[in-house]
Write an enzyme that holds these catalytic residues in place. Structure first.
Site, PDB file in Angstrom:
ATOM      1  N   GLU A 148      -2.991   0.075   6.432  1.00 32.53           N
ATOM      2  CA  GLU A 148      -1.592   0.481   6.531  1.00 32.53           C
ATOM      3  C   GLU A 148      -0.842  -0.194   7.667  1.00 32.53           C
ATOM      4  OE1 GLU A 148      -3.627   3.604   4.128  1.00 32.53           O
ATOM      5  OE2 GLU A 148      -4.105   2.584   6.022  1.00 32.53           O
ATOM      6  N   GLN A 171      -0.194   5.539  -0.025  1.00 34.80           N
ATOM      7  CA  GLN A 171      -0.849   6.226  -1.138  1.00 34.80           C
ATOM      8  C   GLN A 171      -0.659   7.736  -1.020  1.00 34.80           C
ATOM      9  OE1 GLN A 171      -5.301   5.973  -1.874  1.00 34.80           O
ATOM     10  NE2 GLN A 171      -4.494   4.522  -3.393  1.00 34.80           N
ATOM     11  N   PHE A 172      -0.804   8.249   0.179  1.00 37.18           N
ATOM     12  CA  PHE A 172      -0.420   9.612   0.533  1.00 37.18           C
ATOM     13  C   PHE A 172       0.288   9.535   1.877  1.00 37.18           C
ATOM     14  CE2 PHE A 172      -3.852  10.197  -2.419  1.00 37.18           C
ATOM     15  CZ  PHE A 172      -3.482  11.305  -3.172  1.00 37.18           C
ATOM     16  N   HIS A 178      -4.351  15.287   2.492  1.00 36.86           N
ATOM     17  CA  HIS A 178      -3.484  14.792   1.414  1.00 36.86           C
ATOM     18  C   HIS A 178      -2.307  15.729   1.153  1.00 36.86           C
ATOM     19  CE1 HIS A 178      -7.406  12.884   0.688  1.00 36.86           C
ATOM     20  NE2 HIS A 178      -6.757  11.922   0.069  1.00 36.86           N
ATOM     21  N   ASP A 214       0.133  11.312   4.331  1.00 36.55           N
ATOM     22  CA  ASP A 214      -0.786  11.585   5.434  1.00 36.55           C
ATOM     23  C   ASP A 214      -1.339  10.297   6.037  1.00 36.55           C
ATOM     24  OD1 ASP A 214      -1.746  14.761   4.564  1.00 36.55           O
ATOM     25  OD2 ASP A 214      -0.979  13.429   3.023  1.00 36.55           O
ATOM     26  N   PHE A 215      -1.514   9.274   5.194  1.00 35.94           N
ATOM     27  CA  PHE A 215      -2.157   8.040   5.653  1.00 35.94           C
ATOM     28  C   PHE A 215      -1.237   7.197   6.532  1.00 35.94           C
ATOM     29  CE2 PHE A 215      -4.861   8.025   1.509  1.00 35.94           C
ATOM     30  CZ  PHE A 215      -5.533   9.163   1.947  1.00 35.94           C
TER      31      PHE A 215
END
Length: 658
Positions: free
Chosen positions: A397, A419-420, A464, A422-423
């Site tokens: 990321e 992707q989420f 997530h 959170d990431f």
């Protein structure tokens, strides 16, 4: 050192001599000024000039170069007017950052230089993005980026080299191995003989170059650069050199053994090259004196210009205005034809239509190509736009977000799918320290949208399910959008992509397939920063966003006897303060609802704004509602208990009765 060359003329030799002497003479003067208190800090490149000069001379002037704080030779070789450099170091207006940053922490599109930030690593990914834009436009151009041996320990180094290798980007990764990261020697930084050995792990060509030999640097980099322009690929270059002064002047060099310092003093790149030219009768004493005198006169004249320049004056309007690039958005109204779409489909359609509108727009993210992303938002996109514009990324990321910054520097828009949401923590640094600050620092915008699938209610557990918008509403320079309905999501996403500033676009996963609405079929935009009044009443104001909007509407349906305003913020930064104040002044009571945990959330700041601006209009306490102060749990019963929705009905009834 062997300075012999069969390719270079005497004119070439003297040109390189003047180029390497100039930063040395400037540095000598800067060290005097530092002792006199006329500049505040200095990172010396004495002993390393051959690298900066040689690499810059090997590049074309329209090719980007990303230097570090010891690469004065990059700036002088690009022939930046010295008075502007001197003004920059003194924090004056004629510099490149309007007094907002110091040293070499700046960039300039005019000279195709992109300066570093103190976190070092992100600029490697930025170089990837710049090179990617060249490659997409099929331009035969390369990008060179510098780091030190200490910077190769950062995760961004691995990520950036990995991306460059996978995508075969025309980047020269120039590592100045100067022996020490501040005071830490190389044997305490990495456990391999040469940094160049790391190239094998990335499937990347790598070379070791004598960083104190201006001719070796120039000729080897020139040859490699010419080849990379024709056959795009990344190359790792390790320049062996030494830092003969402190990390910065206040650090000193007591930690360096005397014999090591003496060894590298004898390998001085300027003195040795000068001696060679004298020996070969290319540089007479008269010529040497003339060159030195001309440079010193140039330094003196430009220092006078900088010293005579008035100190910068603080202007509040200018400071606030420059946080974002000014953008006069053309509002495109929705058409009358509609079709029913789920929230997820509206985002997909809005993104697809933006790809049609912006021919250079690039989508990047994990599994976004053939697979269509984990939520299938980009499914079918590669058939229409191809894999060059819809790009699967490695799991990195930080470097991908940095690459998006590089694309913007090289005039290319991008949308990055996390992707989420959170990431995003794995890419936090380039967002809050690069994208957010870059326009304020040197007038370069970050034309980047980060899509953030977020939120609880789907049994996805602690990693997530976060709704972490408060991490970013705190950071000046970012915009944060958080729609609750399909039509808003489509129109606001189009506006976010049009906006030249960095936008975090939050998409609640629980709404993806549960919320439907009739949405205009054609491309349209909605203004960022405008709240929407969904229901009007006089008893209380319920202000919220995202999933909270649907909790509020459900409650209103269950309690038709309560006359409440329901205000959907839609955008958290910029925030529609007037819409908030207008509602609160009308009703006198307010509930502020967020899904995020309560402490430190955006509703705490909105509560303060209401208290400061509407205090005399209030008929009851301001009530904030947020989820429990725990990570988001997985089991259904625990997750249901966690959510702020459980507190809403009692809070509304209590406040109405207050």
């Amino acid at each position: 050192m062997n300075f012999e060359s069969t390719q270079l003329t005497q004119e070439n030799y003297l040109d390189l001599y003047q180029a390497i002497l100039k930063p040395r003479l400037i540095e000598n003067k800067m060290l005097v000024l530092l002792r006199q208190g006329k500049i505040s800090k200095w990172f010396s490149g004495i002993g390393q000039e051959a690298i900066a000069v040689g690499v810059t001379k090997a590049l074309h002037k329209d090719e980007y170069i990303l230097p570090m704080h010891r690469n004065l030779g990059v700036f002088t070789s690009r022939e930046i007017p010295l008075n502007r450099l001197f003004s920059q170091w003194q924090g004056k207006a004629n510099g490149f950052t309007k007094g907002r940053d110091r040293s070499f922490h700046f960039g300039t599109q005019e000279f195709k230089i992109v300066g570093m930030i103190s976190h070092l690593g992100p600029q490697l990914g930025v170089a990837d993005g710049i090179a990617l834009a060249h490659k997409l436009r099929k331009e035969q151009k390369i990008t060179a980026v510098f780091t030190g041996e200490g910077g190769t320990s950062e995760g961004d180094f691995h990520e950036a080299l990995n991306i460059a290798s996978v995508w075969q980007l025309p980047v020269l990764f120039c590592v100045e191995n100067n022996g020490y990261g501040l005071s830490t020697p190389t044997n305490e930084q990495f456990n391999c003989e040469h940094i160049a050995d790391k190239g094998k792990g990335y499937g990347m060509e790598a070379h070791i170059i004598d960083g104190n030999n201006i001719i070796e640097v120039f000729e080897k980099v020139s040859a490699l650069a010419e080849d990379v322009r024709k056959n795009p690929r990344p190359i790792l270059l390790e320049f062996k050199t030494f830092r003969r002064r402190g990390h910065e002047e206040a650090s000193g060099t007591k930690y360096v053994p005397d014999e090591l310092m003496q060894y590298w003093k004898e390998k001085d790149p300027v003195a040795n090259f000068e001696a060679f030219l004298e020996e070969k009768k290319m540089l007479s004493p008269q010529k040497k004196a003339k060159i030195s005198k001309e440079i010193m006169e140039e330094i003196k004249a430009n220092l006078k210009l900088a010293f005579d320049e008035a100190p910068i004056e603080a202007n509040l309007e200018t400071e606030l205005k420059d946080v974002y690039q000014v953008f006069n958005e053309e509002e495109i109204n929705p058409n009358t034809e509609t079709k029913e779409l789920r929230f997820v489909d509206a985002i997909s359609e809005g993104l697809f239509q933006s790809m049609k509108k912006h021919k250079d727009l690039v989508i990047m993210g994990q599994d976004v190509a053939e697979y269509g992303g984990v939520f299938k938002i980009t499914e079918g996109f590669i058939e229409e736009f191809g894999k060059e514009r819809v790009r699967n990324t490695p799991i990195c990321e930080s470097a991908i977000i940095s690459a998006a910054m590089g694309l913007s520097i090289n005039q290319t828009k991008s949308v990055v799918e996390l992707q989420f949401g959170d990431f995003v923590s794995s890419g936090f640094n380039p967002i809050v320290n690069y994208l957010a600050k870059v326009h304020y620092r040197w007038n370069q915008n970050a034309d980047v949208v980060l899509r953030m699938p977020c939120g609880a209610g789907v049994g996805a557990g602690p990693f997530h399910s976060q709704t972490n918008e408060a991490w970013f509403t705190k950071t000046p320079g970012l915009k944060v959008v958080y729609p609750a309905f399909p039509s808003d999501a489509k129109g606001l996403l189009a506006s976010a992509i049009n906006d030249p500033n960095p936008v975090l676009f939050f998409e609640h996963k629980a709404l993806y397939r549960s919320i439907r609405e009739y949405v205009p079929t054609d491309y349209f935009t909605l203004p960022i920063g405008k709240a929407k009044l969904l229901k009007s009443g006089i008893q209380l104001s319920l202000i919220t966003y995202g999933a909270g909007v649907h909790w509020a509407l459900e409650l209103a349906e269950q309690h038709p006897e309560i006359q409440m305003d329901i205000l959907d913020l839609r955008s958290l930064c910029p925030l529609d303060e007037e819409a908030i104040f207008e509602s609160v002044r009308k009703t006198g009571k307010v509930i502020l609802l967020q899904e995020d945990t309560i402490f430190g959330g955006i509703m705490s700041d909105i509560s303060a704004l209401i208290s400061e601006n509407c205090f005399e209009d209030l008929d009851g306490p301001i009530k904030r509602l947020g989820s429990l102060p725990t990570p988001v749990p997985f089991a259904a019963a625990l997750e249901q208990q966690f959510l702020a929705k459980n507190q809403l009905e009692k809070a509304v009834l209590d406040l109405v009765a207050y």
